[in-house]
Design a protein around this motif. Structure first.
Motif, mmCIF file in Angstrom:
data_model
loop_
_atom_site.group_PDB
_atom_site.id
_atom_site.type_symbol
_atom_site.label_atom_id
_atom_site.label_comp_id
_atom_site.label_asym_id
_atom_site.label_seq_id
_atom_site.Cartn_x
_atom_site.Cartn_y
_atom_site.Cartn_z
ATOM 1 N N UNK A 107 -3.716 5.685 3.639
ATOM 2 C CA UNK A 107 -3.957 5.968 2.414
ATOM 3 C C UNK A 107 -5.065 5.383 1.960
ATOM 4 N N UNK A 108 -6.011 5.756 1.226
ATOM 5 C CA UNK A 108 -7.491 5.005 0.786
ATOM 6 C C UNK A 108 -7.916 5.650 -0.625
ATOM 7 N N UNK A 197 -3.249 -4.555 -7.410
ATOM 8 C CA UNK A 197 -1.910 -4.347 -6.791
ATOM 9 C C UNK A 197 -1.164 -5.423 -7.469
ATOM 10 N N UNK A 198 -1.676 -6.543 -7.867
ATOM 11 C CA UNK A 198 -0.922 -7.864 -8.429
ATOM 12 C C UNK A 198 0.179 -7.443 -9.601
ATOM 13 N N UNK A 219 3.399 10.557 -7.502
ATOM 14 C CA UNK A 219 3.252 9.711 -6.286
ATOM 15 C C UNK A 219 2.370 8.381 -6.579
ATOM 16 N N UNK A 220 2.792 7.532 -5.627
ATOM 17 C CA UNK A 220 1.937 6.303 -5.987
ATOM 18 C C UNK A 220 2.001 5.453 -4.557
ATOM 19 N N UNK A 221 0.791 4.756 -4.238
ATOM 20 C CA UNK A 221 0.672 4.087 -3.016
ATOM 21 C C UNK A 221 -0.510 3.195 -3.222
ATOM 22 N N UNK A 222 -0.586 1.876 -2.416
ATOM 23 C CA UNK A 222 -1.759 1.069 -2.233
ATOM 24 C C UNK A 222 -2.756 1.803 -1.953
ATOM 25 N N UNK A 227 -5.755 -3.935 -2.185
ATOM 26 C CA UNK A 227 -6.164 -4.714 -3.383
ATOM 27 C C UNK A 227 -5.712 -3.747 -4.561
ATOM 28 N N UNK A 228 -5.586 -2.515 -4.615
ATOM 29 C CA UNK A 228 -5.459 -1.668 -5.940
ATOM 30 C C UNK A 228 -4.262 -0.759 -5.506
ATOM 31 N N UNK A 229 -3.604 -0.155 -6.632
ATOM 32 C CA UNK A 229 -2.532 0.588 -6.452
ATOM 33 C C UNK A 229 -2.867 1.968 -7.130
#
Length: 398
Positions: A107-108, A197-198, A219-222, A227-229
């Protein structure tokens, strides 16, 4: 033999498909001019998923390592019920997917992938990238195309061998040049946001979450090397606009999910702002090619994002286009071969996305039956059902 202006291939659009096609063609010593209407290639968009079939193409272009540095390999897809708040199934990815398919599932952020491709294009001999250059119209003869473009300096006319429309779901090449029907609004809208991401609970930082509910899913993923979500909420809604970045009413979005489980609502409430875009799709069976004109990616077969294959199909198209052109100097035959190679597979994925649209958004007894079937199958067998998709590889050789 030195190339001539008639050897130049024009690609309209410097998105993922257009840049990948330009790179693949340049690796085969084909001169390419990429015509991009935007004044700059800003990192717009949100996250996207690159399954192993797409990674195999990027590996062949020497780009896998650069992509991996910006991506995350999630350990699993955790499918959750919006009715109960409990897991339905966990589909293994990570090392399981890489071993099974010979390439990772990543994932990107779209902007990170586009930057990798842009860097490679700028470093490739034979690629001329022209920003602020919009394709207005084009015509073809037996041995050439003449492309009319609009730039800051005015109208210009370019001559070359073929024009490839990789200019997205609202393709100007599809509409103005090839006079084909545009993609049709699906009745769904996607809301997207990217946050640090924190801010996200640790339990979700290494997995992809997929929440299934009536007339909506989340839908969610890093992304961005962790560093981000990325969060995307997809809802049934009667709203249409040809834009990827329309500001959304966050309060109204959250109200749509007021009855969903607290864990999902809490995630949706984290971003300060959302952007939205209307989801459009095409019907199977439309021609992508007319002589020296051809379409690629969303311009050819825009599909709903419910199979997470929009980018993957564009990348596969780019590889197939370059291979077809590499086999002959007669471009109309090459483009016809490209369509013949790609259309059945792309339309099978289009149908899968439509099927998932129905399955994801079931309500009542149908949703209960869906959850029971998915639990009974288990993650490994759910993954195996997609072997035909993720297990694809480009042909051996050039």
């Amino acid at each position: 033999m030195a190339s001539t202006p008639q050897d130049t291939l024009f690609i309209a659009g410097a998105g993922i498909g257009g840049l990948t096609a330009a790179i693949a063609l340049s690796r085969r010593a084909r001169p390419v001019t990429v015509l991009e209407a935007a004044p700059a290639l800003d990192p717009i968009g949100s996250g996207l998923q690159l399954s192993p079939n797409a990674i195999h193409v990027l590996r062949g272009l020497g780009l896998e390592e650069a992509v991996r540095r910006q991506a995350v390999a999630p350990e699993a897809i955790r499918v959750m019920s919006a009715r109960t708040g409990k897991p339905i199934a966990e589909i293994p990815l990570g090392q399981t997917a890489e071993t099974r398919y010979g390439a990772p599932y990543l994932v990107i952020h779209r902007g990170d992938l586009q930057q990798v491709l842009l860097n490679a294009a700028r470093a490739s001999a034979g690629i001329d990238l022209r920003l602020c250059t919009r394709v207005r119209d084009a015509r073809q003869s037996a041995d050439a195309v003449q492309v009319e473009v609009e730039t800051d300096a005015g109208i210009d006319h370019l001559s070359g061998g073929a024009l490839i429309g990789a200019d997205g779901v609202w393709s100007n090449v599809r509409r103005r040049v090839m006079d084909l029907r545009q993609a049709v609004f699906s009745g769904r809208t996607a809301y997207r946001a990217v946050i640090p991401i924190e801010a996200v609970p640790a339990a979700w930082r290494e997995a992809t979450g997929l929440w299934l509910g009536p007339r909506a899913h989340v839908v969610h993923y890093p992304v961005s090397a962790g560093r981000e979500f990325n969060i995307v909420a997809l809802v049934a809604e009667d709203w249409q606009e040809e834009s990827w970045s329309t500001p959304a009413d966050t309060a109204a979005l959250l109200a749509r999910f007021a009855s969903w489980p607290a864990e999902c609502r809490d995630l949706l409430a984290l971003p300060n702002r959302y952007l939205k875009w209307a989801l459009c799709g095409m019907d199977p069976g439309t021609s992508w090619v007319n002589g020296r004109f051809a379409l690629l990616g969303d311009a050819a077969h825009a599909m709903l994002p419910f199979a997470a294959q929009g980018a993957g199909m564009s990348i596969e198209d780019a590889d197939a286009l370059a291979r077809a052109i590499d086999t002959t100097d007669h471009l109309p035959n090459a483009l016809a071969r490209y369509q013949a190679t790609r259309q059945d597979r792309a339309e099978s994925v289009l149908r899968l996305a439509r099927s998932n649209d129905r399955v994801y958004h079931m309500a009542g007894p149908l949703a209960l039956a869906r959850d029971t079937v998915m639990k009974g199958l288990g993650g490994e067998r759910l993954l195996a059902r997609l072997d035909w998709l993720y297990g694809w590889r480009p042909p051996e050789g050039r």
